[in-house]
Enzyme design. Structure first.
Site, short mmCIF file in Angstrom:
data_model
loop_
_atom_site.label_atom_id
_atom_site.label_comp_id
_atom_site.label_asym_id
_atom_site.label_seq_id
_atom_site.Cartn_x
_atom_site.Cartn_y
_atom_site.Cartn_z
N CYS A 206 52.43 -0.23 -66.80
CA CYS A 206 52.15 -1.28 -67.80
C CYS A 206 50.77 -1.87 -67.60
CB CYS A 206 53.22 -2.36 -67.73
SG CYS A 206 52.93 -3.73 -68.90
N CYS B 275 50.54 -5.63 -68.16
CA CYS B 275 51.05 -6.44 -67.04
C CYS B 275 50.08 -6.42 -65.86
CB CYS B 275 52.39 -5.90 -66.54
SG CYS B 275 53.53 -5.41 -67.83
N ASP B 276 49.53 -5.25 -65.54
CA ASP B 276 48.88 -5.08 -64.24
C ASP B 276 47.37 -4.83 -64.30
OD1 ASP B 276 51.37 -5.37 -63.10
OD2 ASP B 276 51.81 -3.23 -63.14
#
Ligand code: NDP
Length: 310
Positions: free
Chosen positions: A138, A141-142
């Site tokens: 992701c 997200c990261d």
């Protein structure tokens, strides 16, 4: 009703942010929801370490802790939990019926499907070992954790293009590794990726191993037509080879699309009146904890309204 059977107003299947937020809203609406949480309970957040993009936690929070807080918050208002899987459903007549693995049968006036989806992985032991240590599925997200690094994105679909383009905001360079010679991604996404100065491609190539002990230090690649092996030093690997919604148990009971996502109309309504869906089980676009939570809230409000209309 015999032993091992119970009747509830709201059954919620799944206990990620969508299911637990639906549980919170339904519980505060005095509906005493029963959450059949799935095993292991908690969804994708359980395998996520630092969550820095869930509002309200300026210092970030660990995924399992966030799930635990949501679970306790819903329980405080009366949500109940069965830590079990749903093995079969009958949505053909009301009340709806859900069979659980070893906790009997649940009859419910309304059901919220919140079973989520899981990212596909390459299946390499090194990938498993380095998840959350430089291996991610992701970028939203990261990506922020990879400022100034060289990165690899694996895949040839729209997700891979989108992840790679997003990662150029942080990375010095992104190499897209694809097992074929041509991309599956839409023309517009391909065009954007192919013309981006920070993105290059390795076609007909697979990742054989992700290198590094504590964190990702590189990938060992194999060029399929020649069999040639090479090492590319990178600081992170993003696997973008698709997702699988956890909806197999609902097949035939509600309409699913070709990829297995629950079809919805008016945000949360499924093809069956009284059955609602929330989170990644139907949403293949946003896939965020916060969007799943928002949809869980919507599904609970829709279920509540539907019950009061009955
Ligand atoms: P897709 O199924 O479209 O693509 C998956 C890609 O991963 C394919 O190129 C596939 O290769 C490759 N792949 C699958 N398994 C492996 C493996 N084991 N090893 C190496 N490579 C593998 O998934 P996406 O997530 O990209 O997209 C899903 C849907 O969502 C699509 O309909 C897409 O259009 C849509 N989407 C749209 C976006 C947008 O428009 N902005 C953004 C993201 C998704 P191969 O080609 O060889 O099969």
């Amino acid at each position: 009703m015999s032993d091992g059977e119970r009747r509830v107003q709201v059954a919620i299947v799944g206990s990620g942010p969508a299911g637990l937020t639906a549980a919170l809203y339904a519980a505060r609406g005095q509906l005493r929801p029963l959450v059949i949480s799935g095993v292991p309970a908690g969804g994708q957040l359980l395998i996520t370490t630092d969550v820095e993009n869930y509002p309200g936690f300026p210092d970030g929070i660990q995924g399992p802790e966030l799930v635990d807080l949501m679970r306790r918050q819903a329980a405080k208002f009366g949500a109940e939990y069965i830590d079990d899987n749903v093995t079969r459903v009958d949505f053909g007549q009301r009340p709806f019926t859900l069979w659980t693995g070893s906790n009997g049968i649940v009859h419910a006036d309304t059901v919220i499907l919140a079973t989520g989806a899981s990212a596909r992985w390459l299946g390499l032991p090194s990938e498993d070992r380095l998840k959350n240590h430089g291996v991610s599925a992701c970028a939203t997200c990261d990506g922020f954790f990879f400022k100034g690094k060289e990165l690899v994105v694996v895949g040839g679909g729209d997700s891979a293009m989108e992840e790679a383009l997003f990662l150029t905001n942080f990375a010095t360079h992104v190499t897209i590794i694809h097992r074929k010679g041509d991309l599956r991604a839409s023309q517009v996404m391909q065009h954007r990726a192919r013309n981006h100065p920070k993105i290059s491609f390795s076609f007909d190539t697979v990742v054989e191993e992700i290198l590094g002990t504590e964190k990702v230090e590189g990938v060992r690649l194999k060029h399929l037509p020649t069999g040639a092996s090479s090492v590319l030093p990178v600081g992170g690997v993003f696997v973008a080879i698709g997702h699988d919604p956890a909806t197999a148990v609902f097949r035939g009971a509600v309409d699913l699309n070709a990829e297995g996502y629950v079809k919805v109309r008016e945000h949360t309504r499924t093809s069956v009146e009284g059955v609602f869906a929330a989170g990644d089980a139907h949403d293949h676009r946003y896939r965020q904890a916060v969007t799943a939570a928002g949809m869980g809230c919507m599904a609970a409000m829709d279920a509540e309204r539907w019950l009061s209309e009955q």
